[in-house]
Scaffold this active site. Structure first.
Site, PDB file in Angstrom:
ATOM      1  N   PHE A   1       4.790  -5.667  -5.254  1.00 16.41           N
ATOM      2  CA  PHE A   1       4.290  -4.881  -6.387  1.00 16.41           C
ATOM      3  C   PHE A   1       4.195  -3.411  -5.985  1.00 16.41           C
ATOM      4  O   PHE A   1       4.558  -2.516  -6.741  1.00 16.41           O
ATOM      5  CB  PHE A   1       2.904  -5.417  -6.786  1.00 16.41           C
ATOM      6  CG  PHE A   1       2.068  -4.458  -7.603  1.00 16.41           C
ATOM      7  CD1 PHE A   1       2.192  -4.407  -8.983  1.00 16.41           C
ATOM      8  CD2 PHE A   1       1.157  -3.601  -6.989  1.00 16.41           C
ATOM      9  CE1 PHE A   1       1.421  -3.523  -9.730  1.00 16.41           C
ATOM     10  CE2 PHE A   1       0.389  -2.715  -7.720  1.00 16.41           C
ATOM     11  CZ  PHE A   1       0.531  -2.681  -9.103  1.00 16.41           C
ATOM     12  N   SER A   2       3.703  -3.156  -4.767  1.00 15.39           N
ATOM     13  CA  SER A   2       3.376  -1.796  -4.319  1.00 15.39           C
ATOM     14  C   SER A   2       4.566  -0.847  -4.365  1.00 15.39           C
ATOM     15  O   SER A   2       4.460   0.272  -4.873  1.00 15.39           O
ATOM     16  CB  SER A   2       2.804  -1.827  -2.902  1.00 15.39           C
ATOM     17  OG  SER A   2       1.700  -2.693  -2.854  1.00 15.39           O
TER      18      SER A   2
ATOM     19  N   LYS B   1      -3.794  -8.852   7.227  1.00  8.15           N
ATOM     20  CA  LYS B   1      -5.013  -8.129   6.835  1.00  8.15           C
ATOM     21  C   LYS B   1      -6.127  -8.197   7.882  1.00  8.15           C
ATOM     22  O   LYS B   1      -6.961  -7.303   7.958  1.00  8.15           O
ATOM     23  CB  LYS B   1      -5.534  -8.644   5.486  1.00  8.15           C
ATOM     24  CG  LYS B   1      -4.684  -8.208   4.301  1.00  8.15           C
ATOM     25  CD  LYS B   1      -5.322  -8.623   2.993  1.00  8.15           C
ATOM     26  CE  LYS B   1      -4.440  -8.225   1.824  1.00  8.15           C
ATOM     27  NZ  LYS B   1      -5.115  -8.435   0.531  1.00  8.15           N
TER      28      LYS B   1
ATOM     29  N   GLY C   1      -7.771 -14.881   3.403  1.00  6.43           N
ATOM     30  CA  GLY C   1      -8.126 -13.460   3.497  1.00  6.43           C
ATOM     31  C   GLY C   1      -8.613 -12.870   2.188  1.00  6.43           C
ATOM     32  O   GLY C   1      -9.560 -12.087   2.159  1.00  6.43           O
TER      33      GLY C   1
END
Length: 248
Positions: free
Chosen positions: A16-17, A65, A131
């Site tokens: 998406f980013s 993450k 996460g």
């Protein structure tokens, strides 16, 4: 020198980013680029920072993450408490590089969830313990909402197995959050195994999945009159917050 931003994770098939920031930069005439850094091993991270002197900010996604923390010099308070980072600010002073970690999932989730919460949403059931659930727990704690997590793995403190989710629990916990990847494209027919027959119009079903727009989890909630929401706004808000941090 053109500013560079990016995303690290593995795999990065549907990011998406990259699309979001590329479109944002074009629309706002920002002289910057956003790149995907697909790395099979977290140890490659240092090379990315070293070999891209114009890199000023990174997003971090699955499965790094938590692992990324060992490579950072500093964490903001929330990221430290959660133990997960999805945004890194890179500062370069001569030869020195300073890396600070943040968690903007918190901001994204809270901003997206808050307008839907009613005074009777006092207890939550989180589906999944990965996460993503860390940021959720942080926000629920902040909002004073009691929570319990359903897990398919060995049970830790404040966790239950899916078979323990019964009528009584469903009646008590009117906020249900899917923090698993179940239902994500292409496996759109999958959904968390909870007793949907006990969902009511007082329930709020929040799905962190955003592709497809309406998951089976949401569909089943809607059929019972529940309020449902997907993870798109959360994603959007966390991305905007990342950008704010990089440019602060």
């Amino acid at each position: 020198m053109k500013k560079k931003y990016g995303l690290i994770g593995y795999p990065l098939t549907h990011s998406f980013s990259k699309q979001f920031f590329t479109e944002k930069f074009e629309k706002e005439k920002v002289d910057a680029v956003y790149e995907n850094f697909e790395i099979e091993d977290i140890s490659w991270f240092q090379d990315i920072v070293r070999n891209n002197p114009d890199l000023v900010g990174l997003n971090v996604t699955i499965p790094y993450k938590q692992l990324i923390i060992n490579f950072l010099h500093e964490l903001d308070k929330a990221a430290e408490e959660i133990g997960a980072v999805n945004t890194i600010k890179i500062k370069r002073i001569g030869e020195r590089i300073h890396l600070k970690g943040f968690n903007t999932d918190i901001w994204g989730f809270e901003t997206s969830l808050k307008p839907l919460v009613k005074n009777y949403h006092k207890k939550a059931l989180i589906l999944g313990t990965g996460g993503a659930s860390k940021a959720i727990k942080y926000v629920l704690k902040k909002l004073g909402i009691n929570y319990i997590s359903a897990s398919i793995e060995e049970l830790q403190k404040n966790e239950i197995s899916y078979k323990e989710i019964d009528k009584k629990m469903m009646a008590e916990r009117l906020l249900i959050i899917n923090a698993t990847p179940l239902g994500t494209y292409p496996k759109v027919e999958t959904f968390p195994p909870i007793p949907y027959e006990f969902v009511t119009e007082k329930h709020l079903l929040f799905d962190l999945v955003y592709n497809p727009e309406v998951t089976q989890f949401m569909e089943k909630g809607k059929a019972k009159g529940a309020i449902v929401k997907n993870g798109y706004e959360m994603l959007l808000q966390q991305a905007l917050k990342s950008y704010e941090i990089w440019n602060a």
